[in-house]
Structure formats: C-alpha cells, structure tokens
Design an enzyme around this catalytic site. Structure first.
Site, mmCIF file in Angstrom:
data_model
loop_
_atom_site.group_PDB
_atom_site.id
_atom_site.type_symbol
_atom_site.label_atom_id
_atom_site.label_comp_id
_atom_site.label_asym_id
_atom_site.label_seq_id
_atom_site.Cartn_x
_atom_site.Cartn_y
_atom_site.Cartn_z
ATOM 1 N N SER A 138 3.135 1.633 7.269
ATOM 2 C CA SER A 138 2.844 2.740 7.888
ATOM 3 C C SER A 138 1.632 2.790 8.605
ATOM 4 C CB SER A 138 3.087 3.943 7.187
ATOM 5 O OG SER A 138 2.404 3.599 5.759
ATOM 6 N N ASP A 376 -4.162 11.151 0.468
ATOM 7 C CA ASP A 376 -3.952 10.106 1.435
ATOM 8 C C ASP A 376 -5.445 9.258 1.725
ATOM 9 O OD1 ASP A 376 -3.209 8.039 3.055
ATOM 10 O OD2 ASP A 376 -2.187 9.316 4.396
ATOM 11 N N HIS A 379 -4.024 5.991 4.897
ATOM 12 C CA HIS A 379 -3.955 6.225 6.343
ATOM 13 C C HIS A 379 -5.189 6.780 7.033
ATOM 14 C CE1 HIS A 379 0.164 6.161 4.717
ATOM 15 N NE2 HIS A 379 0.261 5.300 5.775
#
Length: 399
Positions: A138, A376, A379
């Site tokens: 991702s 998170d 990312h």
C-alpha cells in the site's frame, strides 16, 4: 604597433641568453616529471594499501540519498484542495494533524549538491507515450497518489475502468501526454498474502508487466506478519506464525528471496525491456508499542542525520541490506547482458527514517470512527515527506 629602437636592441642580444634559459627550463621540466611520476606511484601504493579511502572531486556524481531535511517556506507543492487523488486515510490536512503547517515545510537537501524541485511539465514530457507501474504494497499506492498530486498542476488523469476498491489494481491515463500509471497491489510481491511462494511472482503483475516502460518495485513491511513460506514446491518455514514446530525464517531472508524472484521475473519477462526502479524500505515509526497495542508517532519535526533516531532500526536495516544486495545482483546481471542502467536504485530509507513526523498517526480518520488501522505510522501524509520521492524519481529517470 611598431617596435621602438630600444626594443630592437633587446631582441638582438636575447638569443645567447635564451639558449641558456631554454636549457634550464628543459632540466626543470625533466626533474618535475620525474618527481611527479614518483608521486603518482606513491599515491597508487597508498590507494592500494587503503581501499576504504575515497577521494571525491567536484565532478563526482552527487549521492542524493545522503543529506538533511531543511526548511522550505514554499512547500508544499499541493494541498487536499488542489489534488483529488489523496486517499482519505492519508489526508492529514482534513483530519487536523497537529502542527502540520510546520511539518510540511521541509525539503530534502543532499550533501554537496542540490536536488532540483519537481517539475511536473518536465516529468510528463519525459513519460509522454509511455507507462509506469507501481508494484508493491500500500505504500506503493501512497507513492503513486503522491506523484499524481505532483502532476496535477499540469494535468488530471482519468481512471481506466474505475473501481471501488483499495487493495486492487488501478490504472489512470493522462490523455494529453498519452501516459498511463498503474498500481499493482501485491504486498509480498506474490499472489497469496497468507501462503507465500517465494519462487513464484504474482501473475497479476508478472503477466501484465510487458506493456510498461517503467516499473517502481517495493515491498517489505508485510514480511513481519505471520505467514507460511514456500519454495521449490515445499514448505520452507514461517515468519512469526506461532507454530513452535515450524522452521523459523527471519523476515529479511524472505524479503531477499522475494526481491530476487521479482527482479528475475522482470529481467526475463517476455517483451519487457523497460527500466526497473527498486525503491528501498520506508521505515514505520511506531514508538512505545506497535500499531495494535498503543504505539504512536507523535514527532513534530524531522531529526537530523547525526541524531540517534536517524539510524535505521535492526529490522529496517536488514530489509534495506537485502533489497540493496538483490538490486546489485540484478544490475550486474543486466550490465553483463549489455543493458546498463536497466535497474536503478531509489534509496529512500535513510531520508525517511528522519521523518517520523510525516505519518498520519491517529489523524487518518475522525476520532469517533472505528477503523482497523487506527494509528497509522506506516503510510505518509499527502502532502508530506513522500513528495520528495517524486523529485528523486525524476532525477533518476533523467540521469
């Protein structure tokens, strides 16, 4: 100008003196040449005795992977108001990440040279009538969306066969430049995210790759998850699978095997003669725990290269070493086939280790929303430090 009489007299008496002077000059040149060649021999002996000493001249190529993050009042390149391609979970502006204004106003400055700012028009000219595939996890999608935001000042693309999915292949086309960009979501570079066959690349990207001119390859962080590893038609072992009877395979060993397989597949893919950019691991920054037990990323500024926090942690360093070594093997193989430059290394590990402030953390959703990946630190915010990858990518593809 006509010479005067005194000058004429000087010319008459010089020949005798000139002969003596010429002999002196010749002797001096001979002596200097002898000593210079001795110096050269001495330097060569010193070089041979000290293989780790490296002299850098002004003409040497600059290492854009080593440097510092420096203040940049003109950053960022875009915002969530000007780019519609930001994944909501990385929209740190929308969800009010604290001190974001100061977090965004930095740019990467290599030691000893300048990395040019991203020029979207130049990039689109470079890739006109071409295509680029991002193959990986991702963070590959994160990278592609950053690039599309950087290019949005010149042109917006249209999605080809729009899909309402996250973990899937998605393609976009820039009509004015006839440029296609695609992300293949393949977290292990293989098909099954639970049973990984280390010698069998994911056919979804491997079978389609011949149609692309550039491939940006990444992958690492998923190898720290519980997974059963297969190779040569048998179970090789597992990584953190909880089975005390299973053979333990360190994650970096699996990463090495995965990159070896993927790079060989790219080298040997029928019809694929494109350039492969190997992007190294961009480390996560969980502190005081993991993503599932209270870990978070609360830093508000970059660290400097001489700070302890700038050093890659053990797992990240092992991943990085595995990726670089497999890249070198692939590049050497390509060079032996008279294809130098077909494999390019985009080493972002050190520069991104210094940016623990650039993740969404808990600001990829509203506080009342319950999401599986609530904090998170993997990312990157868009806009954010990951936009420097566009600068690096353009630099690598034009040099």
């Amino acid at each position: 100008m006509k010479p005067n009489s005194s000058s004429s007299q000087q010319v008459v008496v010089r020949p005798a003196a000139s002969t003596t002077g010429l002999l002196f000059v010749l002797l001096l040149v001979a002596f200097t040449a002898c000593n210079y060649s001795s110096l050269i021999r001495t330097d060569r002996l010193l070089d041979a005795a000290s293989p780790h000493v490296k002299t850098t001249s002004a003409a040497s190529a600059c290492d854009v992977t080593r440097g510092e993050w420096v203040p940049d009042p003109s950053a960022p390149y875009y915002t969530n108001a000007t780019c519609p391609f930001i994944d909501g979970r990385q929209d740190c502006i929308k969800y009010g990440k604290p001190e974001l204004a100061s977090i965004l106003r930095w740019r990467w400055q290599p030691h000893g040279c300048d990395l040019p700012r991203f020029d979207p028009a130049a990039f689109l000219r470079l890739v006109r009538h071409r295509s680029m595939a991002f193959v990986g996890d991702s963070v590959a999608r994160n990278h592609m969306q950053s690039l599309m935001c950087l290019l949005s000042k010149v042109e917006y693309p249209q999605e080809i066969q729009p899909k309402d999915c996250i973990h899937c292949t998605r393609s976009y086309h820039y009509h004015e430049h006839n440029f296609t960009v695609t992300v293949f979501w393949t977290p292990f570079l293989f098909m099954d995210p639970h049973n990984v066959y280390l010698d069998e690349p994911d056919p979804e990207w491997a079978n389609a790759i011949a149609g692309y001119d550039y491939v940006v390859l990444n992958g690492a962080k998923w190898f720290t998850r519980p997974v059963v590893l297969h190779e040569g038609g048998r179970v090789l072992g597992c990584s953190d699978c909880g089975d005390p009877n299973a053979t333990y395979v360190p994650p970096h060993v699996a990463v090495r095997a995965a990159f070896r397989t993927a790079l060989r597949a790219l080298r040997d893919a029928p019809g694929f003669r494109g350039r492969v950019v190997v992007r190294t691991v961009a480390p996560p920054h969980y502190e005081n725990g993991k993503w599932y037990d209270g870990g978070n990323c609360l830093r508000t500024r970059p660290v400097r290269s001489d700070e302890a926090a700038a050093a890659l942690p053990e797992t990240g360093a092992a991943f990085h070493a595995a990726q670089v070594e497999e890249f070198r093997a692939a590049a050497a193989g390509a060079a032996s086939l008279d294809e130098p430059g077909r494999f390019v290394l985009m080493d972002v590990s050190e520069m991104m280790q210094m940016r623990g402030d650039g993740h969404p953390g808990q600001y990829g959703h509203w506080p009342h929303e319950k999401v599986g990946f609530g904090i998170d630190c993997v990312h990157w915010c868009l806009p954010g430090p990951i936009d420097a990858w566009g600068e690096l990518l353009l630099h690598l593809l034009t040099n």
